[in-house]
Every structure is written in C-alpha cells, then in structure tokens.
Design an enzyme around this catalytic site. Structure first.
Site, PDB file in Angstrom:
ATOM      1  N   GLY A   1      14.928  13.879 -55.978  1.00 38.86           N
ATOM      2  CA  GLY A   1      13.983  14.887 -55.542  1.00 38.86           C
ATOM      3  C   GLY A   1      12.825  14.297 -54.767  1.00 38.86           C
TER       4      GLY A   1
ATOM      5  N   CYS B   1      14.426  14.346 -73.263  1.00 38.55           N
ATOM      6  CA  CYS B   1      14.923  13.417 -72.250  1.00 38.55           C
ATOM      7  C   CYS B   1      13.860  12.386 -71.896  1.00 38.55           C
ATOM      8  CB  CYS B   1      15.358  14.186 -71.002  1.00 38.55           C
ATOM      9  SG  CYS B   1      16.165  13.159 -69.756  1.00 38.55           S
TER      10      CYS B   1
ATOM     11  N   CYS C   1      19.013  20.910 -66.863  1.00 34.55           N
ATOM     12  CA  CYS C   1      19.965  20.306 -65.935  1.00 34.55           C
ATOM     13  C   CYS C   1      21.418  20.424 -66.373  1.00 34.55           C
ATOM     14  CB  CYS C   1      19.605  18.834 -65.701  1.00 34.55           C
ATOM     15  SG  CYS C   1      19.732  17.768 -67.166  1.00 34.55           S
TER      16      CYS C   1
END
Length: 358
Positions: free
Chosen positions: A12, A104, A202
């Site tokens: 990104g 995460c 995700c």
C-alpha cells in the site's frame, strides 16, 4: 555505518512512503512483505482490495525495485492461522467480538517480524502506521503518541506494544498528513500512489464473518432463541456468529419497535435483544492489559478512553482491580461496549495503555 531498517511493506501507499522517507534519511533500507495466506485459501480474486494478497506482494516488490532496495517475502502463514484466524473464529463462536488487526500487530508484525529482523542483524523495523514514538527522560519510558493527522490515528490498534518493541520500531509517517503521503508517492511515481486503502479484515471475503467461520471450522452455526432481558423467547436466530453487540439490521425478525442485540450467551446459545437505551453502560472490565506510559496502575487515574477504533475518546477513570485487570468507569454511559474488543486509554496525545473488554 548506516543503521539497517527492515520496513514492513504491505504493497500500500503508506508503507511504500515509509520506505522512501527512511531511505532519504540515510538508513540502509530493506523491504519485507509478509505472506499470511494464499488468495485461494479465502476465495479472493485478483481485484480484491485487502492487505497481504498476492497482488500486494507484487506491488511491494515493484516499489522496492524502483527505490533500489532489497525486498524479501517472509512466510508467516502457519503462525497467522494459529494466532489470528483461529482466535477470530473461536472468539465469535464463544460470543465475543475479536479485533484481528490488533492481534496481527501484536503477534505478527511487532513480535515475529521484529524477532526475525533482529536475528538477521537489523537495527530496527518500521511500518506505515500513523503514530509517533518518543522517549520520555522524566519517566524513562518510551511513549506511544498520536500522529499529526488525527483522521488517520492508528494508536488504537498499537496499544499492545511493549517498551522493547517501541524502542526498536520507527513510524516515519507520524508527522505527516495522508494527503502529504499520497503526494510523496506520486512524486516518486510509485505504483501504490493511487491505491485505495484496505478496509476489510484481510482474510474474510465479502462481509460474512459467519460464513467464513463455518467454512474455516467446519462447524455449522446452530439456531437458538432470541430472548429479551427477562429470558422470554422472541423468536429464532441463525446462530450467534451472525450477530454483534449493537446490531439492528439482519435479525431476520420484525418488531413493532427497533430492537438491538444487547448480549450473546454461547453457553445457552441465546441472543438477547432490547431497546437502544439498553445498549448503554458506564463501566467495563479490561483484562490482558498492557500499560505504556506508566509501569503499573496503583491508584485511580483520570484518562480519556475509547472502545472502538473510530470512536471519539470519552472522559473516564481507571481503577486497579485483581489479577492486573482494570475497571474503566466512564463519566457518561457508552453505547454498545463489546466483549472481545479493545479499550484504549489516553492522556492527551499519549497512549496510557489498553486491554481487552471482558
């Protein structure tokens, strides 16, 4: 000798610009992309906008090539499934609502990745999060602080960072606005310059968490009773994984007045419905607490706190209780405080710490 930094690059624009800035600052930069799953594992196609997909790996590699820096791919798929996906599924099945992005960060990016970087003799890691780290001489502690761009503040999902992790992490975007980051990417002609931000979890295709959990676990959600706060049946639900606290739409049953999910009980397989006024409460208990600006909480402390990422912080008081847990008492009742989500405490622009809502 230049300091060696490993930049976590998702493909990104934010992590791409983080690499640009660090290279300009004279660091020896290496980009690394984490392979956490295969697209086919979760039914993604090549046009899906998530982080960590195959297309994102290629975008990150392209940026590194353009910048003239090394690019690695680390396969953390097994760890991701074990620590993040399994916890996500089991939490929903037990009636709580987890935050996999926080997990995460905690177990993958700032634990496994940092340990890998240090083992490879890097000095530090960096990410594209919007946050700042400063060392406070008075308290002799590293502080996690809000970024310049309040609209992109990501400190809520970083509250679990330890003193060691903060000391070995760089957030190059902390002093920039998103518009400035986009401009830097455009000026450097990066493939990620106009790439949209990822919005969804995700590893969940579409928006059906319940379908994902059923596919992943092989457990079909069992129907049970909708009940009111007195335990009286109101109808049948499709399984507790289909619902979250505060939900009004998609109940599959109509009432004369709007009804909301106010509680889930996995032991009895019930979903409690009530009026919106019944969603509000002033107190919560936080467990698995991580404190950043202070070493421990020994007396009541005034803070602002929030229980959702996009929520505006609200005045509250922290009280130490048994087992290292903290009771949070808000000045005013808060809507839809949800077990499993994070509560994060602030002192102005400094993150005091946070924990999981019990």
């Amino acid at each position: 000798m230049k300091k060696k930094v490993m930049v976590a690059m998702s493909g990104g624009v934010d992590s791409s610009v983080a690499a640009v800035l660090l290279k300009e600052q004279g660091y020896d930069v290496t980009g690394v992309t984490l392979k956490l799953f295969d697209n086919d594992d979760i039914g993604l196609d090549s046009n899906s906008h998530t982080c960590c997909s195959l297309a994102d790996v290629e975008d990150a590699r392209s940026v590194c090539y353009k910048l003239g820096i090394r690019h690695y791919v680390f396969n953390f798929r097994d760890l991701f499934v074990d620590k993040i996906v399994k916890h996500f599924a089991s939490s929903y099945e037990s009636g709580t609502t987890p935050n996999p992005c926080i997990d995460c960060n905690r177990f993958i990016k700032f634990d496994a990745l940092l340990n890998r970087a240090l083992a490879l003799e890097f000095d530090t890691i960096a990410t594209g999060h919007y946050a700042r780290v400063e060392f406070d001489d008075r308290s002799e502690r590293y502080l996690l602080k809000r970024p310049e761009d309040s609209n992109k503040d990501q400190t809520y999902v970083l509250y679990s960072l330890t003193q060691k992790q903060l000391s070995e992490t760089l957030f190059p975007l902390g002093g920039l606005y998103k518009s400035e980051v986009r401009k830097i990417a455009e000026n450097n002609q990066l493939v990620s310059a106009k790439k949209p931000d990822s919005q969804d979890i995700c590893f969940v295709r579409g928006n059906s968490y319940a379908d994902f959990i059923e596919d992943f676990t092989g457990h079909k959600a069992e129907s049970g009773n909708f009940i009111n706060k007195n335990g009286e049946p109101l109808g049948r639900h499709a399984g507790i994984t289909h619902y979250t606290i505060g939900q009004r739409k998609g109940l599959g049953i109509s009432f004369d007045n709007p009804m909301f999910v106010i509680n889930k009980d996995s032991a009895n397989n019930t979903v409690t419905l009530g009026k919106e006024s019944e969603l509000y409460s002033k107190k919560l208990t936080a467990f698995d607490v991580n404190l950043i600006s202070i070493s421990d909480l020994t007396e009541p402390m005034r803070v602002t706190a929030k229980t959702r990422y996009r929520q505006k912080e609200q005045p509250a008081t922290l009280y130490p209780i048994e087992n290292g847990n903290i009771e949070v008492v808000f000045d005013e009742p808060q809507r839809a405080i949800t077990p499993g989500q994070a509560v994060v405490f602030y002192d102005s622009d400094i993150v005091v710490g946070g924990g999981t809502i019990l």
